[in-house]
Design an enzyme around this catalytic site. Structure first.
Site, PDB file in Angstrom:
ATOM      1  N   TYR A 122       0.857  -1.193   0.000  1.00 24.31           N
ATOM      2  CA  TYR A 122       0.000   0.000   0.000  1.00 24.31           C
ATOM      3  C   TYR A 122       0.883   1.228   0.000  1.00 24.31           C
ATOM      4  CZ  TYR A 122      -3.900   3.056   1.479  1.00 24.31           C
ATOM      5  OH  TYR A 122      -4.850   4.050   1.575  1.00 24.31           O
ATOM      6  N   LYS A 159      -1.624  -1.593  -3.907  1.00 27.08           N
ATOM      7  CA  LYS A 159      -2.671  -0.572  -3.828  1.00 27.08           C
ATOM      8  C   LYS A 159      -1.998   0.770  -4.005  1.00 27.08           C
ATOM      9  CE  LYS A 159      -6.199   1.538  -0.890  1.00 27.08           C
ATOM     10  NZ  LYS A 159      -6.827   1.584   0.462  1.00 27.08           N
TER      11      LYS A 159
END
Length: 296
Positions: free
Chosen positions: A138, A166
């Site tokens: 992320y 992500k």
């Protein structure tokens, strides 16, 4: 599209509804999880930023995983946030997530302490080696204070347990080069950039607005991958007021208010977040109406 989507294409980072006294509304969690499944999600991310993970205890995080997994069954992926700014603690969270039944972990860049890229790489590798779960990196430098640089992403993707990214970096050019260099499956982590990231090779979304317009976002994905970019653009433009309105203040605050306006148990926030004001809710109502969201 040959790049696999290891967690499905349409995921939403789910809120954690709290009661006025700060306790978790477990029935509310079940209702929201069921709502997300019913509007077409392939997966649900729990214990992330939108789930107010910094304010929930480890035991609560485990129970959230178990509750959502019980509601959605085996066909919907449940990915749990497990990242923190201290590696041993993060490893413990990952192991607890695995034991609770999560299908994968989402691991954010260590925040506040701003480690160098060597430290970031070592942190992620330690996390990847800690469990048997697939892991999504992320990258959100606006929150963490430091990015995962492109070379670091490319190197990390060589680890068999690191299966996706992500991307909330807000730098479509950098993401384009990462996808070209190593082919890592990228999920858009910034709703207003969902379509631009699809255009450079993203495989899906980890959305916040999926709470309110998940069916539309699924339709956008279907249009794009069915070879109908014009249809995807039409949906993107329709949803612009929702994307803007959801983040006028803070994503979890406004999403909870939006769910309440839809007749769903959005619940309250935990400090240091605060509930939306009457004026903010009035503006949000206008934004949601402009984006075609049906309100109670």
């Amino acid at each position: 599209m040959s790049t696999p989507a290891p967690f499905g294409r349409m995921l939403t980072a789910m809120v954690t509804p709290f009661k006025k006294d700060g306790s978790i509304d477990w029935n509310g969690i079940e209702t929201i999880a069921d709502h997300l499944v019913n509007i077409g999600h392939d997966g649900i991310v729990v214990n992330g930023t939108t789930g107010e993970a910094p304010t929930t205890k480890s035991s609560e995080k485990e129970e959230i995983i178990k509750t959502v997994k019980r509601v959605v069954g085996t066909n919907i992926k449940v990915v749990s946030g497990a990242g923190d700014n201290e590696t041993d603690y993060s490893i413990n969270q990952a192991k607890r997530s695995e034991a609770a039944g999560a299908d994968g972990i989402l691991v954010v860049t260590p925040y506040y302490n701003k480690p160098p890229q060597a430290g970031i790489k070592a942190h992620f590798l330690a996390m990847a080696n800690a469990t048997g779960l697939p892991m999504m990196l992320y990258d959100i430098p606006g929150r963490t204070g430091v990015e995962i640089e492109s070379d670091t992403i490319v190197e990390l993707f060589e680890h068999p347990s690191i299966v996706a990214l992500k991307d909330a970096k807000g730098n479509v050019a950098a993401t384009s080069w990462v996808i070209k260099r190593c082919g890592i499956p990228v999920y858009s982590g910034d709703d207003i950039l969902n379509l631009p990231l699809l255009s450079v090779g993203a495989v899906g979304f980890v959305s916040v607005c999926g709470h309110t317009v998940g069916a539309d976002l699924k339709a956008m994905l279907n249009a794009w991958f069915d070879g109908n970019p014009g249809g995807a653009l039409e949906i993107h433009q329709k949803l612009l007021p929702v994307f803007t309105g959801t983040f006028r203040t803070q994503g979890a605050i406004m999403t909870k208010a939006a769910l309440t306006l839809m007749g769903l148990p959005g619940g309250h926030t935990r400090l240091p977040l605060v509930d939306a004001t009457d004026a903010q809710i009035a503006q949000l109502r206008d934004d949601l109406n402009a984006g075609g969201v049906l309100l109670k």
